[in-house]
Design a protein around this motif. Sequence first.
Motif, PDB file in Angstrom:
ATOM      1  N   ALA A 323      37.738  -8.303  -8.490  1.00  0.00           N
ATOM      2  CA  ALA A 323      36.613  -7.627  -9.140  1.00  0.00           C
ATOM      3  C   ALA A 323      37.182  -6.678 -10.196  1.00  0.00           C
ATOM      4  CB  ALA A 323      35.804  -6.858  -8.102  1.00  0.00           C
ATOM      5  N   PRO A 324      36.566  -6.640 -11.404  1.00  0.00           N
ATOM      6  CA  PRO A 324      37.186  -5.863 -12.498  1.00  0.00           C
ATOM      7  C   PRO A 324      36.963  -4.354 -12.359  1.00  0.00           C
ATOM      8  CG  PRO A 324      35.139  -6.856 -13.245  1.00  0.00           C
ATOM      9  CD  PRO A 324      35.326  -7.305 -11.816  1.00  0.00           C
ATOM     10  N   THR A 325      37.356  -3.792 -11.221  1.00  0.00           N
ATOM     11  CA  THR A 325      37.040  -2.390 -10.948  1.00  0.00           C
ATOM     12  C   THR A 325      37.754  -1.421 -11.883  1.00  0.00           C
ATOM     13  OG1 THR A 325      38.714  -2.492  -9.215  1.00  0.00           O
ATOM     14  CG2 THR A 325      36.436  -2.658  -8.508  1.00  0.00           C
ATOM     15  N   SER A 326      38.904  -1.815 -12.449  1.00  0.00           N
ATOM     16  CA  SER A 326      39.598  -0.841 -13.294  1.00  0.00           C
ATOM     17  C   SER A 326      39.246  -0.981 -14.772  1.00  0.00           C
ATOM     18  CB  SER A 326      41.114  -0.895 -13.071  1.00  0.00           C
ATOM     19  OG  SER A 326      41.507  -2.142 -12.620  1.00  0.00           O
ATOM     20  N   ARG A 327      38.413  -1.972 -15.157  1.00  0.00           N
ATOM     21  CA  ARG A 327      38.057  -2.060 -16.579  1.00  0.00           C
ATOM     22  C   ARG A 327      36.547  -2.124 -16.790  1.00  0.00           C
ATOM     23  NH1 ARG A 327      37.785  -7.792 -17.741  1.00  0.00           N
ATOM     24  NH2 ARG A 327      38.546  -8.924 -15.934  1.00  0.00           N
ATOM     25  N   MET A 334      29.525  -1.710 -18.729  1.00  0.00           N
ATOM     26  CA  MET A 334      30.266  -2.496 -19.725  1.00  0.00           C
ATOM     27  C   MET A 334      31.653  -2.873 -19.179  1.00  0.00           C
ATOM     28  SD  MET A 334      31.045  -2.822 -23.303  1.00  0.00           S
ATOM     29  CE  MET A 334      32.580  -3.240 -24.055  1.00  0.00           C
ATOM     30  N   VAL A 335      32.010  -4.148 -19.335  1.00  0.00           N
ATOM     31  CA  VAL A 335      33.320  -4.598 -18.839  1.00  0.00           C
ATOM     32  C   VAL A 335      34.255  -4.817 -20.028  1.00  0.00           C
ATOM     33  CG1 VAL A 335      34.558  -6.333 -17.481  1.00  0.00           C
ATOM     34  CG2 VAL A 335      32.193  -5.738 -16.893  1.00  0.00           C
ATOM     35  N   LEU A 336      35.383  -4.126 -20.029  1.00  0.00           N
ATOM     36  CA  LEU A 336      36.357  -4.306 -21.114  1.00  0.00           C
ATOM     37  C   LEU A 336      37.039  -5.663 -20.971  1.00  0.00           C
ATOM     38  CD1 LEU A 336      38.179  -0.830 -20.961  1.00  0.00           C
ATOM     39  CD2 LEU A 336      36.341  -1.506 -22.522  1.00  0.00           C
ATOM     40  N   ASP A 337      37.587  -6.166 -22.092  1.00  0.00           N
ATOM     41  CA  ASP A 337      38.254  -7.466 -22.062  1.00  0.00           C
ATOM     42  C   ASP A 337      39.574  -7.396 -21.294  1.00  0.00           C
ATOM     43  OD1 ASP A 337      36.252  -8.609 -23.453  1.00  0.00           O
ATOM     44  OD2 ASP A 337      37.179  -8.280 -25.431  1.00  0.00           O
ATOM     45  N   SER A 338      40.251  -6.261 -21.432  1.00  0.00           N
ATOM     46  CA  SER A 338      41.544  -6.149 -20.743  1.00  0.00           C
ATOM     47  C   SER A 338      41.609  -4.816 -19.999  1.00  0.00           C
ATOM     48  CB  SER A 338      42.686  -6.246 -21.750  1.00  0.00           C
ATOM     49  OG  SER A 338      42.547  -5.209 -22.697  1.00  0.00           O
ATOM     50  N   ASP A 357      38.210   9.307 -16.426  1.00  0.00           N
ATOM     51  CA  ASP A 357      39.533   9.344 -15.820  1.00  0.00           C
ATOM     52  C   ASP A 357      39.741   7.936 -15.286  1.00  0.00           C
ATOM     53  OD1 ASP A 357      41.562  11.468 -14.039  1.00  0.00           O
ATOM     54  OD2 ASP A 357      41.301   9.400 -13.365  1.00  0.00           O
ATOM     55  N   ARG A 358      40.836   7.299 -15.673  1.00  0.00           N
ATOM     56  CA  ARG A 358      41.026   5.890 -15.348  1.00  0.00           C
ATOM     57  C   ARG A 358      40.905   5.630 -13.841  1.00  0.00           C
ATOM     58  NH1 ARG A 358      45.281   2.864 -13.848  1.00  0.00           N
ATOM     59  NH2 ARG A 358      46.560   4.728 -13.860  1.00  0.00           N
ATOM     60  N   GLU A 359      41.562   6.467 -13.047  1.00  0.00           N
ATOM     61  CA  GLU A 359      41.593   6.205 -11.608  1.00  0.00           C
ATOM     62  C   GLU A 359      40.284   6.561 -10.916  1.00  0.00           C
ATOM     63  OE1 GLU A 359      45.252   8.268 -10.860  1.00  0.00           O
ATOM     64  OE2 GLU A 359      46.394   6.398 -10.844  1.00  0.00           O
ATOM     65  N   VAL A 360      39.682   7.670 -11.325  1.00  0.00           N
ATOM     66  CA  VAL A 360      38.418   8.081 -10.703  1.00  0.00           C
ATOM     67  C   VAL A 360      37.325   7.066 -11.047  1.00  0.00           C
ATOM     68  CG1 VAL A 360      36.623   9.867 -10.644  1.00  0.00           C
ATOM     69  CG2 VAL A 360      39.038  10.527 -10.671  1.00  0.00           C
TER      70      VAL A 360
END
Length: 383
Positions: A323-327, A334-338, A357-360
Amino acid sequence: MADIRQFTTLKARLYPNEAQAELFEKTFGCCRYIWNRMLADQQRFYLETDTHFIPTPAKYKKEAPFLTEVDNQALIQEHNKLSQAFRVFFKKPECFGYPNFKRKKHDRDSFTACNHEFASGPTIYIIKDGLRMTKAGIIKAKFPRRPRNGWKLKRVTVDRTRSGKYYAYILYEYAVKEPEPVVPAPETTVGLKYSMRHFYAADNGELADPPQWLRQSQEKLANIQRRLSRMQPGSKNYQGMVHKYRLLHEHIANQRRDFIHKESRRIANAWDAVCVRGDDLAELSRNPNRGSAAMDGYGAFRECLRYKLERQGKALIAVDRYAPTSRTCSGCGMVLDSAVSYKRRLWTCPKCGAVHDREVNAAKNIKAEGLAQYQRTRKRKAA
Ligand SMILES: [Zn+2]
């Protein structure tokens, strides 16, 4: 609700006298010996007949009479452990390796013995300041925790650390009422994202920082390693430094275990459900760009969390690791491409302009995905 069986292990420091220490050494050696003999015979038998069979320890006693000098239970346990090693290997050869021969240099000095309740009494039991075992008799011991009423002693593993300390890991069984399942709500659920820098980040912005002393001990360890590399191997100073290194190494392992237990206890009590990513931890720790030690710690942490939650009828929800949880922007979806590079702490959503914050942000998505997953499974079960 019905009673369920639970297990718990108490750790005790052992202070064997000279004769008992000698018996332990003998037992460690006999356990290695019997393991290797059984494994060799299994291999031979498999080649000759194409069937899996492990002879029992009794078979070896005639040709190796020294085996009778140690607790027979310890030898039987080696048979059980080897059988189990083959069981998991046959079931999942991609995860569990083929059982290896044991070598004094590489393998732990340990043995396990089961308790048997006879009419005359149990074979293993504890007294105020000692542990009673077959053949060894009463070994002086210190117990940081004592068993509660109604706990049944199942088995004991005796272990000698590299620095020469003896510990007993005493397994107890007890019955508890099965807890009512707790249904998580968004406000009582937390999402956690593994973090190299902070150990984990929570969706509410909380960051776990392994205590400062853990880092300090690790620096000390690196310092000793550096000094060792400049010393003459085999010299007296070198030996002393190696001993120091082992002591500190054990100390750090204890500190880390302590941190993991306290932190998982705190979270399991504070929340009704915890969502994490179903990372393939083994795969991540093979990646040389990430700290394998930190990953090992996180794997143990998740395992602790799981059983501490389960005992309260709560769930650890593992989210699909693809699952694209980090992007994904937790604000607008919105889901980033990378993926956002792990070197960047902050990023801005190109669609809604939210600064994350990327991790939060990832922890928020893990929580949302975990709750959705929980609802789906619940509906499927109800249907
Ligand atoms: Zn957005």
